[in-house]
Design a protein around this motif. Structure first.
Motif, PDB file in Angstrom:
ATOM      1  N   ALA A   1       0.829  -1.139  -0.248  1.00  0.00           N
ATOM      2  CA  ALA A   1      -0.046  -0.025  -0.016  1.00  0.00           C
ATOM      3  C   ALA A   1       0.756   1.108   0.005  1.00  0.00           C
ATOM      4  O   ALA A   1       1.911   1.222   0.873  1.00  0.00           O
ATOM      5  CB  ALA A   1      -0.849  -0.095   1.234  1.00  0.00           C
TER       6      ALA A   1
ATOM      7  N   LEU B   1      -7.148  -3.786   2.313  1.00  0.00           N
ATOM      8  CA  LEU B   1      -6.759  -2.462   1.538  1.00  0.00           C
ATOM      9  C   LEU B   1      -7.886  -1.647   0.992  1.00  0.00           C
ATOM     10  O   LEU B   1      -7.673  -0.359   1.094  1.00  0.00           O
ATOM     11  CB  LEU B   1      -6.134  -3.016   0.184  1.00  0.00           C
ATOM     12  CG  LEU B   1      -4.728  -3.528   0.402  1.00  0.00           C
ATOM     13  CD1 LEU B   1      -4.252  -4.257  -1.174  1.00  0.00           C
ATOM     14  CD2 LEU B   1      -3.819  -2.271   0.631  1.00  0.00           C
TER      15      LEU B   1
ATOM     16  N   ALA C   1      -1.960   0.939  -4.485  1.00  0.00           N
ATOM     17  CA  ALA C   1      -1.689  -0.243  -3.962  1.00  0.00           C
ATOM     18  C   ALA C   1      -1.603  -1.316  -4.904  1.00  0.00           C
ATOM     19  O   ALA C   1      -1.988  -1.341  -6.021  1.00  0.00           O
ATOM     20  CB  ALA C   1      -3.244  -0.577  -3.177  1.00  0.00           C
TER      21      ALA C   1
ATOM     22  N   LEU D   1      -4.965   6.196   0.728  1.00  0.00           N
ATOM     23  CA  LEU D   1      -3.853   5.634  -0.081  1.00  0.00           C
ATOM     24  C   LEU D   1      -3.764   6.281  -1.270  1.00  0.00           C
ATOM     25  O   LEU D   1      -4.858   6.612  -1.911  1.00  0.00           O
ATOM     26  CB  LEU D   1      -4.040   3.916  -0.209  1.00  0.00           C
ATOM     27  CG  LEU D   1      -3.880   3.333   1.302  1.00  0.00           C
ATOM     28  CD1 LEU D   1      -4.033   1.947   0.801  1.00  0.00           C
ATOM     29  CD2 LEU D   1      -2.591   3.457   2.012  1.00  0.00           C
TER      30      LEU D   1
END
Length: 157
Positions: A39, A66, A78, A75
């Motif tokens: 990630a 995730l 990923a 994020l």
């Protein structure tokens, strides 16, 4: 992250290469590997993890985690990698491959298959990786989860 397409291409290439390196290392150590993930935090730092179990159950758990991380931590990219068996075009038998699904928060997503074989305690990649664009799995769902968690009046302000 820069909106420069070259910077994005470089980052996703680096993410795929790092995933392949982690899988290759595990193959050399154990002869197979559990699904894993990378990630990419907003500051560019990597979080790396491995599923507690293999197969599709392990991959599904990683993808769920995730999605949660993407929603909570924003994020920027990923990747999930796993050990699979595939049948190359024109072949009559399945072969071993590393599959990497790498995604950006903006929605671009790649599916990469790297065919390999173990030869005298070495991992030998048989050919160039097969790369295809695919719909987002992690970030598309993360955006839906985030939108569902907002109160109705936040949509109108």
């Amino acid at each position: 992250m820069s909106k420069d397409p070259h910077a994005k291409r470089f980052e996703i290439q680096r993410l795929v290469e790092r995933s392949l390196d982690l899988a290759r290392h595990a193959l050399l150590q154990q002869g197979s590997f559990l699904p894993g993930f990378i990630a990419v935090q907003p500051n560019g730092m990597y979080d790396i993890g491995v599923a507690a179990q293999g197969g599709s159950e392990g991959s599904n758990l990683l993808i769920t985690r995730l999605r949660q991380k993407a929603t909570a931590e924003h994020l920027r990219a990923a990747a999930v990698y796993r050990d699979v068996r595939v049948r190359p075009r024109g072949a009559s038998e399945d072969v071993d491959a590393i599959q990497v699904v790498a995604e950006f928060a903006s929605g671009e997503s790649l599916n990469v298959f790297q065919v390999y074989r173990l030869d005298n305690e070495k991992v030998v990649f048989e050919e160039d990786p097969e790369v295809e664009q695919v719909p987002s799995v992690i970030f598309a769902e993360a955006a839906r989860i985030a939108a569902a968690g907002r109160r109705w009046w936040e949509f109108w302000t």
